[in-house]
Design an enzyme around this catalytic site. Structure first.
Site: not given
Length: 384
Positions: A354, A356, A264
């Site tokens: 993202h 994660e 990001c």
């Protein structure tokens, strides 16, 4: 921000946009006033992760899903130590949360943390307005903060813009800390906290990585003092054009050819370090349903996003940089926004979204394996 907590559900509230449009509803969470950039998030789940994501600092988040709060608030899913959004906008708050992990309602948690919100407005109309006009400054007002409409519009228009805002140091840790590897330790990573989410070092720890999370002000000496096998640059809020310090640090890492991974804000920092520009998107990408193509494999992933800025790099050609050849590795299929970069002559890559993604989806989790593989390859080369 000023807040109080009494009788919020019965208290009138207004959302005021900088262009003069006003939405009227009821207070949700704390009563008072708050300011920020109005943005919308399209995720139907994961509001707890969204609210505690430091990348949402100084933003008023509009939930496009019509009902929010069904699963309440638990003690496990926070991405940081607090709620970071400036305000929260929902259409139909759940009256009673129902989930086996729930400890309290979303309304109660917003109130406890002093987050001013509004409910009962037409979030479809608001989202369409932001899509057509772009993300903009806004304010939520309730209780004693209410005033004539013209005065509230003026107060919103007096707030700073997101473009040019330097926010990453506001949200980053002030002290270094370590997230230990799960099981056998295989690698050490220095992670630069620009607004890191808790699940990110956890995803690395699950792969045998000991993660040293360092403040945003860390120097190259701080990074290499932990003897890292790789360096990670996290997500974070604000305009990447203001992040000269992180760009200088990443440049030092690239000069040493240490394996590097960015997410990001970290992707935007890599873009700047490679000589590309950045720009503000009209209304950004936020949600957990964004289609991205990994150009290195041709596969399409459904991914989680939260970014209002992007890298300006050529999509269909290899670029020459001072660190060798670079290319766009990932692209958003909705609008062709750059969603990833990679160097072809040394182990450095980044993505704008993202992987994660604690609330899901998990299509992009392989990127942590790609980072681990790059560190393993460099280590094997050093031993040869």
């Amino acid at each position: 921000m000023t807040t109080s907590t009494r009788g919020a559900a019965r208290t009138p509230a207004v959302l005021v946009l900088e262009d003069g449009r006003i939405f009227r509803g009821r207070a949700y969470g704390a009563v008072g006033e708050t300011f920020g950039e109005a943005v919308f998030s399209t995720g139907m789940t994961g509001y707890q992760e969204t609210l505690t994501d430091p990348s949402y600092d100084r933003q008023i988040v509009v939930a496009t899903a019509p009902q929010i709060g069904n699963t309440g608030w638990n003690d496990e899913d926070d991405e940081s130590g607090r709620i970071w959004v400036s305000g929260y906008v929902v259409r139909d708050p759940a009256r009673v949360p129902s989930n086996w992990r729930s400890r309290r309602s979303l309304d109660d948690e917003l109130t406890a943390q002093g987050v001013v919100g509004i409910s009962g407005i037409d979030t479809r109309a608001l989202t369409r307005h932001l899509r057509e006009r772009g993300s903009m400054r806004a304010g939520v007002f309730s209780g004693e903060a209410l005033a004539p409409d013209a005065e509230l519009v003026q107060r919103v228009q007096a707030q700073p813009h997101m473009k040019g805002a330097s926010l990453y140091e506001e949200v980053a840790t002030k002290e270094a800390y370590v997230v230990p590897a799960v099981g056998e330790k295989k690698f050490t990573v220095a992670a630069i906290d620009l607004g890191i989410k808790g699940m990110t070092p956890q995803r690395m720890a699950e792969r045998g990585i000991e993660v040293h999370v360092l403040p945003a002000t860390a120097t190259a000496e701080d990074v290499y003092a932990v003897e890292p096998d790789g360096v990670f640059f996290s997500n974070g809020p604000g305009d990447p054009a203001t992040a000269d310090g992180p760009v200088a640090l990443m440049t030092a890492v690239l000069e040493r050819k240490t394996p590097l991974f960015g997410i990001c804000f970290g992707n935007q920092i890599l873009g700047r370090a490679l000589g590309f520009g950045t720009y503000k998107l009209k209304y950004g990408h936020r949600g957990i349903n964004q289609p991205v193509q990994d150009r290195t494999t041709g596969k399409v992933e459904v991914t989680a996003h939260n970014h209002g800025f992007a890298v300006d790099a050529p999509l269909d050609q290899v670029s020459d940089t001072k660190f060798g050849r670079a290319e766009v590795s990932h692209v958003c299929l909705n609008d062709d926004v750059v969603e990833g970069l990679q160097l072809l002559d040394q182990p450095a890559f980044s993505v704008q979204y993202h992987p994660e993604a604690a609330a899901g989806p998990h299509d992009a989790a392989y990127l942590f394996d790609r980072f681990t593989s790059s560190m393993s390859t460099v280590r094997e080369g050093q031993r040869a």
